[in-house]
Structures are given as structure tokens and as C-alpha cells.
Design a protein around this motif. Structure first.
Motif, PDB file in Angstrom:
ATOM      1  N   GLU A 141       0.867  -1.191   0.000  1.00 19.22           N
ATOM      2  CA  GLU A 141       0.000   0.000   0.000  1.00 19.22           C
ATOM      3  C   GLU A 141       0.898   1.234   0.000  1.00 19.22           C
ATOM      4  O   GLU A 141       1.000   1.916   1.014  1.00 19.22           O
ATOM      5  CB  GLU A 141      -0.881   0.022   1.259  1.00 19.22           C
ATOM      6  CG  GLU A 141      -1.669  -1.232   1.532  1.00 19.22           C
ATOM      7  CD  GLU A 141      -2.898  -1.333   0.653  1.00 19.22           C
ATOM      8  OE1 GLU A 141      -3.227  -0.344  -0.014  1.00 19.22           O
ATOM      9  OE2 GLU A 141      -3.522  -2.409   0.643  1.00 19.22           O
ATOM     10  N   VAL A 169       2.330   6.113  -4.137  1.00 24.85           N
ATOM     11  CA  VAL A 169       1.376   5.853  -5.220  1.00 24.85           C
ATOM     12  C   VAL A 169       0.045   6.554  -4.929  1.00 24.85           C
ATOM     13  O   VAL A 169      -0.580   7.131  -5.812  1.00 24.85           O
ATOM     14  CB  VAL A 169       1.170   4.334  -5.391  1.00 24.85           C
ATOM     15  CG1 VAL A 169       0.058   4.046  -6.387  1.00 24.85           C
ATOM     16  CG2 VAL A 169       2.467   3.672  -5.839  1.00 24.85           C
ATOM     17  N   ASP A 170      -0.343   6.545  -3.633  1.00 17.94           N
ATOM     18  CA  ASP A 170      -1.593   7.217  -3.253  1.00 17.94           C
ATOM     19  C   ASP A 170      -1.553   8.700  -3.582  1.00 17.94           C
ATOM     20  O   ASP A 170      -2.525   9.253  -4.081  1.00 17.94           O
ATOM     21  CB  ASP A 170      -1.845   7.066  -1.745  1.00 17.94           C
ATOM     22  CG  ASP A 170      -2.273   5.653  -1.395  1.00 17.94           C
ATOM     23  OD1 ASP A 170      -2.599   4.893  -2.320  1.00 17.94           O
ATOM     24  OD2 ASP A 170      -2.286   5.315  -0.194  1.00 17.94           O
ATOM     25  N   VAL A 171      -0.427   9.359  -3.277  1.00 15.40           N
ATOM     26  CA  VAL A 171      -0.417  10.820  -3.384  1.00 15.40           C
ATOM     27  C   VAL A 171      -0.087  11.324  -4.779  1.00 15.40           C
ATOM     28  O   VAL A 171      -0.369  12.479  -5.092  1.00 15.40           O
ATOM     29  CB  VAL A 171       0.570  11.462  -2.384  1.00 15.40           C
ATOM     30  CG1 VAL A 171       0.219  11.071  -0.954  1.00 15.40           C
ATOM     31  CG2 VAL A 171       2.006  11.117  -2.704  1.00 15.40           C
ATOM     32  N   CYS A 172       0.489  10.497  -5.633  1.00 15.40           N
ATOM     33  CA  CYS A 172       0.946  10.975  -6.948  1.00 15.40           C
ATOM     34  C   CYS A 172      -0.233  11.500  -7.771  1.00 15.40           C
ATOM     35  O   CYS A 172      -1.159  10.756  -8.072  1.00 15.40           O
ATOM     36  CB  CYS A 172       1.649   9.859  -7.715  1.00 15.40           C
ATOM     37  SG  CYS A 172       2.166  10.380  -9.365  1.00 15.40           S
ATOM     38  N   PRO A 173      -0.211  12.783  -8.158  1.00 19.15           N
ATOM     39  CA  PRO A 173      -1.382  13.337  -8.855  1.00 19.15           C
ATOM     40  C   PRO A 173      -1.599  12.759 -10.251  1.00 19.15           C
ATOM     41  O   PRO A 173      -2.724  12.702 -10.719  1.00 19.15           O
ATOM     42  CB  PRO A 173      -1.086  14.839  -8.923  1.00 19.15           C
ATOM     43  CG  PRO A 173       0.379  14.960  -8.766  1.00 19.15           C
ATOM     44  CD  PRO A 173       0.807  13.806  -7.918  1.00 19.15           C
ATOM     45  N   THR A 174      -0.522  12.349 -10.929  1.00 15.49           N
ATOM     46  CA  THR A 174      -0.679  11.901 -12.315  1.00 15.49           C
ATOM     47  C   THR A 174      -0.677  10.385 -12.462  1.00 15.49           C
ATOM     48  O   THR A 174      -0.847   9.880 -13.566  1.00 15.49           O
ATOM     49  CB  THR A 174       0.455  12.440 -13.203  1.00 15.49           C
ATOM     50  OG1 THR A 174       1.686  11.866 -12.751  1.00 15.49           O
ATOM     51  CG2 THR A 174       0.553  13.943 -13.135  1.00 15.49           C
ATOM     52  N   GLY A 175      -0.445   9.667 -11.375  1.00 18.62           N
ATOM     53  CA  GLY A 175      -0.352   8.218 -11.489  1.00 18.62           C
ATOM     54  C   GLY A 175       0.994   7.758 -12.007  1.00 18.62           C
ATOM     55  O   GLY A 175       1.149   6.612 -12.429  1.00 18.62           O
ATOM     56  N   ALA A 176       2.000   8.653 -11.978  1.00 16.99           N
ATOM     57  CA  ALA A 176       3.339   8.257 -12.433  1.00 16.99           C
ATOM     58  C   ALA A 176       3.962   7.269 -11.446  1.00 16.99           C
ATOM     59  O   ALA A 176       4.660   6.344 -11.848  1.00 16.99           O
ATOM     60  CB  ALA A 176       4.235   9.483 -12.580  1.00 16.99           C
ATOM     61  N   PHE A 200       3.654   4.158  -9.442  1.00 17.02           N
ATOM     62  CA  PHE A 200       2.717   3.041  -9.544  1.00 17.02           C
ATOM     63  C   PHE A 200       3.352   1.770  -9.010  1.00 17.02           C
ATOM     64  O   PHE A 200       4.563   1.703  -8.792  1.00 17.02           O
ATOM     65  CB  PHE A 200       2.251   2.849 -10.995  1.00 17.02           C
ATOM     66  CG  PHE A 200       3.325   2.304 -11.913  1.00 17.02           C
ATOM     67  CD1 PHE A 200       4.338   3.119 -12.385  1.00 17.02           C
ATOM     68  CD2 PHE A 200       3.314   0.966 -12.295  1.00 17.02           C
ATOM     69  CE1 PHE A 200       5.330   2.626 -13.223  1.00 17.02           C
ATOM     70  CE2 PHE A 200       4.298   0.457 -13.129  1.00 17.02           C
ATOM     71  CZ  PHE A 200       5.307   1.292 -13.597  1.00 17.02           C
ATOM     72  N   TYR A 224       5.618  15.315  -4.336  1.00 16.36           N
ATOM     73  CA  TYR A 224       4.685  14.978  -3.262  1.00 16.36           C
ATOM     74  C   TYR A 224       4.978  13.574  -2.733  1.00 16.36           C
ATOM     75  O   TYR A 224       4.838  13.294  -1.550  1.00 16.36           O
ATOM     76  CB  TYR A 224       3.250  15.067  -3.799  1.00 16.36           C
ATOM     77  CG  TYR A 224       2.160  15.148  -2.759  1.00 16.36           C
ATOM     78  CD1 TYR A 224       2.431  15.447  -1.428  1.00 16.36           C
ATOM     79  CD2 TYR A 224       0.826  14.945  -3.112  1.00 16.36           C
ATOM     80  CE1 TYR A 224       1.416  15.529  -0.489  1.00 16.36           C
ATOM     81  CE2 TYR A 224      -0.193  15.029  -2.186  1.00 16.36           C
ATOM     82  CZ  TYR A 224       0.096  15.319  -0.877  1.00 16.36           C
ATOM     83  OH  TYR A 224      -0.912  15.401   0.047  1.00 16.36           O
ATOM     84  N   ALA A 229       5.609  12.055   1.046  1.00 15.82           N
ATOM     85  CA  ALA A 229       4.759  11.009   1.603  1.00 15.82           C
ATOM     86  C   ALA A 229       5.526   9.756   2.013  1.00 15.82           C
ATOM     87  O   ALA A 229       5.060   8.993   2.849  1.00 15.82           O
ATOM     88  CB  ALA A 229       3.682  10.629   0.585  1.00 15.82           C
ATOM     89  N   CYS A 230       6.704   9.526   1.421  1.00 19.78           N
ATOM     90  CA  CYS A 230       7.417   8.270   1.680  1.00 19.78           C
ATOM     91  C   CYS A 230       7.946   8.240   3.105  1.00 19.78           C
ATOM     92  O   CYS A 230       8.679   9.135   3.519  1.00 19.78           O
ATOM     93  CB  CYS A 230       8.580   8.104   0.704  1.00 19.78           C
ATOM     94  SG  CYS A 230       9.545   6.624   1.071  1.00 19.78           S
TER      95      CYS A 230
END
Lengths: 396, 142, 246
Positions: free
Chosen positions: C114, C118-125, C127, C146, C150-151
Motif C-alpha cells: 500500500e 502511489v496514493d499521493v501521486c497526482p498523475t499516477g506516475a 505506480f 509529493y 509522503a514516503c
């Protein structure tokens, strides 16, 4: 009810061109700074792999938070049906759009790949609060635009209250979203808190009102008028309460963290031995940005205009400092991965990170402020945003 | 009143005249630019290794980036590493060698990618990240 | 186990195709792997979940074989600006406040199930690949950083300047965020990550790579038999990198 006839656009004057020139130069400096950062890479800033968001984010968050707060005056007029605030309603909505444009410009130009803005507009990860914020910002611009139309067009005036309510709700959600950018960062002690969203909402009320007062007075000065003293006094008291409100939630945030033993080291850092961050917190954010303006705004003996301007300026300085301490101070404090161990590594684990903003990034941040003022100045020149006479006679 | 009317009419006439002047300048500039570019010769680049490309040449000319983009998503997102439409595959065949027998980057002046992209005035965004020379693994191939 | 066998899967393939040395390997294990080895045109599958076990007791302070191997493999350079240089894997030295016990361990992307990045990435880069490897698609990364905020492991680096001399298998460039890829280019051809190979070559064998989902895999076996822990287990991210002896 105020009719559009009571408003006028700002005419050409020396003052207008002087302020426009200053704002233009600051904006240009910001663009040059951004160009330098992007062509050389972010190593020319104070940012690093430890402090990933620097001064541009401080200005951007300040402007975005202030933008939603700048809409206050309009909301009070149309949502809470207080006609005495109507003369400032149009200007306050324009300020909301202008401040948001300034903040977003800084945010975008600080990206590693600003040339890929189109990617941010076409690829969305809907679990990301950042992605929601893109919609919240665009939606805010759109709704405030419609709101302005309702205010400007006499035949649409009857919808002003309804659209105003929608804009008011939208701005509350928007600030919640901005606060949540930080509040949802579970990994970082300094941000991971449910207080962030309400804190940001109160911050927006305070920052936005201070900027409405300052930029409003500036526009009136350009136009050869002064702000209605009765209205200025109302905004003064309001700002005073908002400043106290921010102080209260800041206190709640720190007290919550002090209650949790695991956060004591972080609190010790910010409040006691964090060097520049402690100094900025107590000296600028609390003393200059909260205590002094609260006294100036709430004690009747300081009701003159000079004190009001000084207080609003101090609120802005305190606000920028608050965001700085929150964002930068929260990042320089190391992540705790191994509780009970002291940690050393080549990647700055376990040490307080260095951060000194460079000229380029300061210019970019200030450029956002310049752009916000520039957009406002262009707006008031084109359309009738400014009340003809800021005296009490306009109201019944 | 008459004077005001005259001035207004004068201004209108002036602005119309200005529009004509500006458009004439723009048009003549435009044609001279087109003429200047008509003299630009077709791009010349080193020939590739191997018998033929992975797709017919006319298709590749138009759609090479569609292939590359499709393949890039497959590779990055799913780990499909077939060489046929991969950027590395293009570079393996199209990179030229200099007099010393060392590979020249495909985005260097006069090389395969660069020469066409300069001609078409399209910026290449691949090689700020991707290697523009074949990797050592394939540099042995003829 | 001698060094030759325990190092990469590739060794196995040469051996297997030659039809020798099968007896030297754990019975059955490698045969299953051979059957599962993915074809070039086959996408990564959720049947696998690649992971790492770090045996802290075998890791030695001062040894940075894994770090140098990673830097060489991916062409990570030294710009003489250590605060902005990328580090995909780093050695961390620990001292217990109470007992004074000293430990050393490598820290890299933990390839969470989880992942907050990946959760915070606005563009889905940012993954997570089907087989559990957390990656950055640099074609859609806009450099907002971002994910770095978050990491929880500070595993990511931002590229602060123009780069040259990149490796074909490791594209990297200014303005994007990157981190440990678990050597995805090697995993896709059935080899272990460079750090694991280097650790084994250095004679430490403190790193074990394998498929967490495969009961017969040495990694899964060790995870089943010994006590290991996740870093920041309180966040319940279910990391694919586990530590023993911490």
C-alpha cells in the motif's frame, strides 16, 4: 441593493501605472528566477532530497489559502445578507481569482517538469489529494467567475445569494483540500494531524481578510478614494478575531502533539531548540504576527488607519512565517524510522537538514505575489469593480 | 460636436489602415519565410544497420512515436520487453560509428534522429533521460 | 552453498540449459522457477510478489558493496553536491540508546503493498507493478515531489540537474523523481538485483531476493521460518522488504 451603477473601473493615473510597474517588475523577476531554476535544475535552489518543498511552496500555499479567504467579504455580503459589505464584494471575488492565479503559477513553475503541465491535466490519480486540488482550484475559478457575473449583471442579481453560497461552500472544501495535502502525510510527524484542515480554514480567513484590506486600500488609493471607515472598522474587528482563531488552532495543534510522547522531540525542536525555526515561530509568527496585530486590531485606542495597515501587514508577515515554519520546519526534522536508536548515514538520516533559500526561489515566490497584484490591477481597469464612493451614504 | 465626430471617424479610418498595413507585413513575412524554407534540403543521415526496419519506412516516418509510446507504456508499466518497437532497438540499428569505431549519439548533429527532427522542427524529449548510444550488450552486433 | 550457486538466477539458466548442477540446488525450487519464468511478451503478473530479506546480523558496518553495485548498475554519479545527489540504497548505522548495541543495514524503497507514494501521486506516475515492484513512470512524472513528502522511508530522490551518460536500461533525467526499482530490468530477465548479487559476492549473504508468494522460494521459506519485521510497521504498508535481527 447595490446596483452596477455604483461601481466604476479604475481610470488611468500615475499611481495606477506606478503600482503596475512595481508589480510587473516583481512578476518578471519571478519568471527569470523560475527560468533559471528550470534550465539549471533545482540544485540552484536551497531545496534538496531532504527539504523537497522550499520557499516557492511557502508562497504558493500562502497565496492559495489567502485566495479562498479573500472571498470572505463577498460571502458575508451575499451569503449572510450583510449589505454593508457589498461595496467590497466584487473586489473580494476578483482578489480570490488573482491570488489563486499567483499561487498556482508559483506551484507550477516550481515543478521539476513544468513543461509537462498538460500531463497533469490529462492523467489523474483520483486517490491523490493533489489531483483533487487541481479540480478544486479550477472549479473555484469557475464558480467565482459565475459569481462575479451574477454580481455584475443586474438581471442576474437575484441569483447572487445562491451562487455566493455555492462559492462559499466550495471555498471551505478547497481549503480543507489544501490543508489535507499536509494532513494526510502519515509518514511525517509535523503534518500528520486532523487539525490541519480546520487550521487551514481559519488561516485562510485571517490571511484573506488581511490581503483584502491591504490590496483593497491600495486600489482605493490608486483611484483617489479611501475605504469607507465604517467598513474598514468592521473588517478590522473581523481580522482581529481571525488572528485569535489561528492562534487558538496553532495552540491546539502543538498541545495535541505535546500530549503524544512520540512527538516530543519534534515539539522540542520547533518550540525550544530549533534555532532559526524556534526564533521564527516565537519571534515572528507568535509575537509579530499574532500578539501585536491582535492588540492593534482589538483595542479601540488603535482604530486609526495607520495602525490598521500596520496590523494587516504584520498579519501577512506572520502568515508567511507560519507557513515557512510549518512546511520547512516540518521537513528539516528527520523522519524517525528506528525508534530507540541513534541513526547515521550518508543520506542525512537522523540529522536536522540544512535549508537556505536561494535568490532564484525567493524571486519565484515573490513573483506569485506580484502576479496576484498585477491580475487585480488589470481586472479593476477593465471592469467596474470599485465602488464609486466609499462612504456610508450608499447604504440605506 | 462636429470636431468630435470628425476625430472619431478619423480614428476609425486610421485603425482600418493600420490593420491593412499589419496584415500586409505579416503576409509578406510569411511568404518569405516559406520561400526561405523551400530551399532547405531534405535531411541526410547515416544509413542503418540491418536489412530493413521493423515496419515499412513510410509508416515509420509518420507513426514511429506511436509505436515507441505504446511500447514504452508496455515496458514501464507491465515489464514487456520485446525489442521490436523499443527505443533501445531503434538505437541499436540506427546509431552510427565514428572513425575510431565508437558509437555516435543518435541525437548528435546530422545523426538519424536529430537530422529529421531539425528538419521537421520537432523537439526530441527522449534523450535527456534515455541513452542515445547502443548499450554495451548489443554493441557487438554488426 | 558456494558463491556461484547462490548468486543470480542467470547462473542457474546457464547451468540448467547445460543440464548440469541441478543436484547442487535445492530440490524442486529451481524447476518451478523455470516453469514460471516469464516470456518477453508476457506482462508481469500478480502471481508473484518480489521481495527482499535483509539479515541485519550478517550486514557489516563500513561495507557498502550493495550501495556501490547499485550506483554502478544504474549509473548514479557523484556531483559533489551530496545533499542533492540521488541515493537509491544507503547504509544506515544504528546505535541502541539503551544497550549501546550497534547495527548496520541497507535502506531502500521498501516496495510497499500500500505505497503512500502511489496514493499521493497526482498523475499516477508512481505506480505499483502487478508483481509488487513500486516504480516511477518518468514519462508522466511532473516533478511535484509529493511522493517524497509522503514516503516514510526517505527512499526517493529528485534529480536536481542535467545528467549525461545514462545506461540504456536505467533512463534517468532532470526534473523527475526516482528510487530503487528492485533492478526491475534484471528481474525481468530472471536475475537478482545488483545489490543482492554484490552482497553475496562480498561473502556476506545478508540480502536474499525472491518471490514472497512462492512457498518453495528460499525467501518465502525464510520469511515463514524466522521472525522478521517491517520498518514503520505501525503504518501497515505491508512492505516487500523485511529485516531480520533488528
Amino acid at each position: 441593493m447595490m446596483k452596477s451603477a455604483y461601481f466604476q473601473s479604475v481610470s488611468s493615473s500615475r499611481g495606477y501605472w506606478l503600482i503596475s510597474a512595481i508589480a510587473g517588475v516583481i512578476t518578471l523577476a519571478g519568471l527569470i528566477g523560475a527560468e533559471h531554476m528550470e534550465s539549471a535544475g533545482h540544485w540552484v535552489t536551497g531545496m534538496s532530497n531532504q527539504v523537497v518543498w522550499g520557499v516557492p511552496h511557502v508562497f504558493a500555499i500562502f497565496l492559495i489559502v489567502a485566495a479562498s479567504g479573500a472571498l470572505n467579504t463577498a460571502s458575508i455580503a451575499s451569503v449572510f445578507a450583510r449589505d454593508d459589505y457589498k461595496p467590497l464584494a466584487r473586489l473580494s471575488a476578483l482578489l480570490a481569482i488573482a491570488l489563486l492565479s499567483g499561487g498556482l503559477a508559483v506551484l507550477v513553475l516550481d515543478l521539476g517538469r513544468p513543461d509537462r503541465l498538460i500531463v497533469a491535466m490529462t492523467h489523474y490519480n483520483f486517490k491523490s489529494i493533489f489531483a483533487w486540488n487541481i479540480f478544486l482550484y479550477i472549479g473555484f475559478m469557475f464558480i467565482v467567475g459565475i459569481y462575479l457575473w451574477m454580481m455584475f449583471e443586474p438581471r442576474m442579481n437575484r441569483f447572487t445569494a445562491r451562487v455566493g453560497t455555492a462559492a462559499f461552500i466550495w471555498r471551505l472544501v478547497l481549503t480543507t483540500g489544501t490543508g489535507s495535502i499536509f494532513g494526510f502525510l502519515v509518514a511525517r510527524e509535523a503534518f500528520d494531524s486532523a487539525v490541519m484542515a480546520p487550521l487551514f480554514i481559519v488561516m485562510s480567513l485571517s490571511f484573506g481578510t488581511a490581503l483584502t484590506l491591504l490590496i483593497g486600500m491600495l486600489i482605493f488609493w490608486i483611484n483617489g478614494a479611501t475605504m469607507d471607515p465604517a467598513l474598514a472598522q468592521k473588517l478590522r474587528r473581523l481580522l482581529g478575531f481571525f488572528v485569535i482563531g489561528v492562534a487558538y488552532l496553532v495552540a491546539v495543534d502543538h498541545l495535541t502533539k505535546l500530549y503524544v510522547t512520540g512527538h516530543h522531540q519534534l515539539e522540542q525542536f520547533i518550540l525550544v531548540d530549533g534555532g532559526i525555526y524556534t526564533l521564527l515561530f516565537w519571534g515572528v509568527q507568535i509575537l509579530l504576527g499574532t500578539v501585536v496585530p491582535a492588540i492593534l486590531l482589538l483595542l479601540p485606542r488603535f482604530c486609526q488607519r495607520g495602525y490598521l495597515i500596520a496590523a494587516a501587514l504584520l498579519v501577512v508577515v506572520g502568515a508567511l512565517t507560519q507557513v515557512y515554519v510549518l512546511i520547512i520546519g516540518g521537513q528539516v526534522f528527520p523522519l524517525e524510522l528506528f525508534p530507540g536508536y541513534s541513526v547515521t548515514s550518508t543520506f542525512y538520516d537522523g540529522v536536522i537538514a540544512d535549508y537556505t533559500p536561494s535568490l532564484a526561489e525567493l524571486a519565484l515566490g515573490m513573483g506569485g505575489m506580484g502576479l496576484a497584484v498585477l491580475v487585480t490591477l488589470i481586472g479593476v481597469r477593465i471592469l467596474p469593480f470599485v465602488p464609486v464612493q466609499m462612504t456610508g451614504k450608499n447604504q440605506d | 460636436m462636429i470636431w468630435g465626430d470628425l476625430i472619431e471617424r478619423g480614428c476609425k479610418w486610421l485603425s482600418r489602415a493600420m490593420r491593412v498595413v499589419v496584415m500586409t507585413i505579416a503576409l509578406s513575412l510569411g511568404t518569405s519565410v516559406i520561400e526561405a524554407y523551400a530551399e532547405v534540403s531534405q535531411p541526410v543521415f547515416p544509413s542503418a544497420r540491418g536489412e530493413q526496419c521493423v515496419e515499412p519506412v513510410d509508416i515509420m516516418r509518420r507513426d514511429h512515436f506511436e509505436f515507441l509510446k505504446h511500447q514504452r507504456d508496455k515496458t514501464v508499466r507491465e515489464g514487456i520487453r520485446t525489442p521490436r518497437h523499443s527505443l533501445a532497438g531503434c538505437i541499436d540499428c540506427h546509431a552510427d560509428k565514428d572513425a575510431q569505431g565508437r558509437f555516435v549519439p543518435v541525437n548528435a548533429k546530422g545523426q538519424f534522429c536529430q537530422s529529421c527532427h531539425v528538419y521537421a522542427a520537432v523537439k526530441i524529449d527522449c534523450f535527456s533521460c534515455h541513452a542515445a548510444r547502443p548499450s554495451e550488450r548489443v554493441s557487438q552486433s554488426p | 552453498m558456494d558463491m556461484k550457486n547462490s548468486s543470480p538466477r542467470r547462473t542457474f539458466f546457464t547451468q540448467a540449459s547445460a543440464g548440469v548442477a541441478l543436484l547442487a540446488l535445492a530440490p524442486g525450487v529451481r524447476l518451478v522457477d523455470l516453469a514460471l519464468a516469464r516470456a518477453q511478451d508476457e506482462p508481469a503478473s500478480a502471481a508473484q510478489r518480489w521481495g527482499l530479506l535483509v539479515d541485519v546480523d550478517r550486514c557489516v558496518s563500513g561495507c557498502d558493496a550493495c550501495v556501490s553495485a547499485c550506483n554502478t548498475e544504474h549509473g548514479l554519479g557523484d556531483s559533489e553536491r551530496p545533499q542533492t545527489d540521488a541515493q537509491w540504497i544507503r547504509k544506515v548505522d544504528l546505535v541502541d540508546h539503551n544497550t549501546g548495541r550497534q547495527l548496520s543495514l541497507p535502506l531502500m524503497c521498501q516496495h510497499c503493498e500500500e505505497p503512500p507514494c502511489v496514493d499521493v501521486c497526482p498523475t499516477g506516475a508512481s505506480f505499483r507493478r502487478a508483481d509488487g515492484i513500486v516504480l516511477v513512470d518518468k514519462h508522466t512524472c511532473i516533478g511535484c515531489r509529493y511522493c517524497m513528502m509522503a514516503c516514510p522511508y526517505k527512499a526517493r530522490s529528485f534529480i536536481h540537474e542535467d545528467l549525461t551518460g545514462q545506461k540504456t536500461h536505467a533512463p534517468r533525467g532532470k526534473g523527475a523523481v526516482e528510487s530503487c526499482t528492485l533492478c526491475v530490468h534484471r528481474v525481468d530477465r530472471d536475475e537478482s538485483p545488483a545489490c543482492v548479487e554484490a552482497c553475496t559476492d562480498a561473502g556476506r549473504e545478508a540480502l536474499v531476493f525472491g518471490d514472497i508468494n512462492d512457498r518453495n522460494d528460499p525467501l518465502a521459506t525464510q520469511l515463514a521460518e524466522t521472525t522478521t519485521r517491517e520498518l514503520r510497521a505501525d503504518l501497515k504498508l505491508n512492505t516487500a522488504v523485511r529485516y531480520r535481527g533488528l
